[in-house]
Design a protein around this motif. Structure first.
Motif, short mmCIF file in Angstrom:
data_model
loop_
_atom_site.label_atom_id
_atom_site.label_comp_id
_atom_site.label_asym_id
_atom_site.label_seq_id
_atom_site.Cartn_x
_atom_site.Cartn_y
_atom_site.Cartn_z
N GLU A 41 8.85 7.70 3.31
CA GLU A 41 9.81 8.11 2.28
C GLU A 41 9.67 9.62 2.11
O GLU A 41 8.55 10.12 2.00
N GLU A 42 10.80 10.34 2.03
CA GLU A 42 10.69 11.77 1.76
C GLU A 42 10.91 12.00 0.27
O GLU A 42 12.03 11.91 -0.24
N ALA A 43 9.84 12.25 -0.46
CA ALA A 43 9.91 12.48 -1.91
C ALA A 43 8.60 13.11 -2.34
O ALA A 43 7.59 13.01 -1.64
N GLU A 44 8.65 13.75 -3.49
CA GLU A 44 7.41 14.31 -4.03
C GLU A 44 6.90 13.40 -5.14
O GLU A 44 7.66 13.06 -6.06
N VAL A 45 5.65 13.01 -5.02
CA VAL A 45 5.07 12.18 -6.09
C VAL A 45 4.63 13.10 -7.22
O VAL A 45 3.87 14.04 -7.00
N ALA A 66 -2.14 -5.51 6.85
CA ALA A 66 -2.03 -4.64 5.67
C ALA A 66 -0.77 -4.89 4.85
O ALA A 66 -0.64 -4.35 3.75
N GLY A 67 0.17 -5.67 5.34
CA GLY A 67 1.42 -5.86 4.61
C GLY A 67 2.29 -4.63 4.72
O GLY A 67 2.24 -3.90 5.72
N GLU A 68 3.09 -4.40 3.67
CA GLU A 68 4.03 -3.26 3.75
C GLU A 68 3.34 -1.96 3.33
O GLU A 68 2.80 -1.85 2.23
N VAL A 69 3.35 -1.00 4.25
CA VAL A 69 2.71 0.30 4.01
C VAL A 69 3.80 1.36 3.90
O VAL A 69 4.64 1.48 4.80
N VAL A 70 3.77 2.12 2.80
CA VAL A 70 4.74 3.20 2.61
C VAL A 70 3.98 4.52 2.52
O VAL A 70 3.01 4.64 1.77
N VAL A 71 4.42 5.51 3.31
CA VAL A 71 3.86 6.87 3.21
C VAL A 71 4.90 7.72 2.50
O VAL A 71 6.06 7.78 2.93
N SER A 79 -2.90 8.99 9.87
CA SER A 79 -3.94 8.23 10.57
C SER A 79 -4.29 6.97 9.78
O SER A 79 -4.46 5.89 10.37
N ILE A 80 -4.38 7.09 8.46
CA ILE A 80 -4.67 5.90 7.64
C ILE A 80 -3.53 4.89 7.82
O ILE A 80 -3.77 3.68 8.02
N ALA A 81 -2.29 5.38 7.78
CA ALA A 81 -1.14 4.48 7.92
C ALA A 81 -1.18 3.78 9.28
O ALA A 81 -0.99 2.57 9.38
N TYR A 82 -1.44 4.55 10.33
CA TYR A 82 -1.50 3.96 11.67
C TYR A 82 -2.60 2.89 11.74
O TYR A 82 -2.37 1.76 12.22
N ILE A 119 0.86 -1.19 0.00
CA ILE A 119 0.00 0.00 0.00
C ILE A 119 0.90 1.24 0.00
O ILE A 119 1.82 1.34 0.82
N VAL A 120 0.63 2.16 -0.90
CA VAL A 120 1.36 3.43 -0.93
C VAL A 120 0.38 4.55 -0.61
O VAL A 120 -0.66 4.69 -1.28
N ILE A 121 0.71 5.33 0.41
CA ILE A 121 -0.11 6.49 0.78
C ILE A 121 0.68 7.73 0.37
O ILE A 121 1.81 7.91 0.83
#
Ligand SMILES: Cc1cc2nc3c(=O)[nH]c(=O)nc-3n(C[C@H](O)[C@H](O)[C@H](O)COP(=O)(O)OP(=O)(O)OC[C@H]3O[C@@H](n4cnc5c(N)ncnc54)[C@H](O)[C@@H]3O)c2cc1C
Length: 388
Positions: free
Chosen positions: A174-178, A28-33, A17-20, A6-8
């Motif tokens: 992750e610190e990046a701009e989508v 949920a498996g691996e969650v990346v914000v 909050s969704i990630a938490y 899941i990528v947020i």
């Protein structure tokens, strides 16, 4: 190229909050914000007033805020990491809505629903209002409603608390701009970031606050959400006033106590949608101060200490949030957008509901399908009545 379950996109209070809530399920498996700015300089969350109230006309909003209220009450313990509590300055000092522009009948209808849904609300006539809060002028007031157990928090502390707890449960930040979502004919497939990364996933969440529409447009999705600049103030009053609740009036004043002073504002409806962080040189003196002093005469004697701006992610259709699957070939893109002025109080319920949708395939606690994207496609507003 990397892959997550899941990528947020967007790590404000809603994304965190969704990630938490996802991590908390353990399913949920691996969650990346992916958050582009860990300092949150321009995000709405740290610039907001942090109010949590159940004074709504839509039952779903009342239910969401009720969950939010209980969640924030228990936050320090629930979000503790390594035994260190997450203090968010939870303050249960109540919310007062004041009818001073002809909306008393609507206020009474809302009151009846709130009471029926178990909110401890009280209707106040002008004289009852005057006795309860002597510093509030009853001039031009038809009615008021007090929800004495509503509250406010420090929203920045709550954001950091969610983030820290989510990280402790294994969520990766992750610190990046989508720059874009990339989809094929059947699903969203990956996000492309400004640092060249492509992150694939099974599920994507758009939690980009007032920036959400530009990102949605990269896969041809029209989100009717626009940034609305709001000026806020911190001021001190020279007189000592009684302990006041968060006060909102039909004439758009919104103020509450903060530390030794008061924080709040009064929206300028002539402001066009768009980004504007410049504070106005005159708006406070010309409009806000007179309105404040009209309702609380002691506010004639104040010292304005700070002015800043933040942006509502305004849902242009109906000012209600847009939640859930985008639908069609973008069924694996989940929207958490358009919270207008309610994203702090609604972040916990949104996190819980969307994590249910993602993990179990359906809402379980609160059915939020009324806020789905289908209403946007059909152009069917689902709006709050009364003070928003
Ligand atoms: C003046 C004011 C007062 C308010 N008062 C209240 C209140 O009393 N109670 C209440 O409940 N709500 C209030 N709100 C509303 C509340 O602040 C917002 O609804 C809430 O903060 C929204 O949270 P968010 O996570 O969606 O957005 P944000 O906090 O704006 O976070 C979005 C994040 O997404 C990131 N992002 C955006 N695009 C990208 C991208 N392409 N790639 C990577 N990252 C990206 C941004 O950097 C940002 O950190 C107020 C708002 C304002 C402006």
């Amino acid at each position: 190229m990397s892959k997550a379950d899941i990528v947020i996109v967007g790590g404000g209070i809603v994304g965190c909050s969704i990630a938490y809530h996802l991590a908390h399920t353990g399913l949920a498996g691996e969650v990346v914000v992916i958050e582009r700015d860990a300092s949150y300089e321009h995000a709405a969350t740290p610039r907001s007033n942090g109010g949590i109230r159940r004074l709504f006309s839509l039952p779903e909003n009342i239910e969401m805020a009720s969950y939010g209220l209980d969640f924030y009450r228990d936050f320090p313990g629930q979000m503790a990491v390594d035994g260190e509590p997450a203090d968010i300055g939870f303050r249960r000092q109540g919310y007062l809505f004041v009818s001073d522009a002809g909306g008393a009948e609507q206020m009474e209808r809302n009151f009846a629903l709130q009471r029926d849904m178990g909110v401890d609300v009280e209707l106040l006539s002008p004289s009852a209002l005057g006795s309860r809060f002597p510093s509030v002028s009853t001039k031009g007031v038809d009615l008021a409603v007090l929800s004495a157990n509503d509250a406010w928090i420090d929203p920045h502390a709550a954001l950091l608390g969610f983030r820290r707890k989510a990280r402790s449960l294994g969520v990766i930040f992750e610190e990046a701009e989508v720059q874009a979502f990339v989809a094929d004919d059947t699903a969203a497939r990956f996000v492309r970031c400004n640092d060249g990364q492509e992150i694939h996933a099974d599920i994507f969440v758009n939690a980009c606050g007032a920036w959400c529409a530009a990102l949605a447009a990269t896969v041809g999705l029209a989100l009717p959400v626009e940034p609305m600049s709001r000026e806020s103030y911190y001021l001190r009053c020279e007189d000592d006033l009684e302990s006041l609740p968060f006060i909102k009036t039909e004439t758009d004043l919104a103020f509450r106590p903060e530390g030794q002073g008061y924080v709040g504002g009064l929206p300028d409806w002539t402001e066009k949608p768009g980004w504007n962080f410049e504070v106005s040189p005159r708006y406070f003196e010309d409009v806000v101060w007179p309105a404040l002093a009209h309702r609380i005469p002691a506010m004639e004697r104040i010292r304005l200490e700070r002015t800043w701006r933040g942006h509502y992610a305004r849902s242009a259709l109906d000012r209600s949030p847009i939640l859930g699957r985008a639908g069609g070939r973008l069924d694996n893109l989940i929207l958490a957008n358009g919270f207008s002025g309610h994203g702090i109080m609604h972040a916990p319920a949104t996190g819980r509901a969307l994590s249910e949708l993602i993990v179990h395939g359906a809402y379980r606690s609160i059915d939020l399908s009324c806020f789905g994207y289908a209403r946007v496609r059909r152009n069917r507003p689902y709006a709050e009545m009364g003070i928003v």
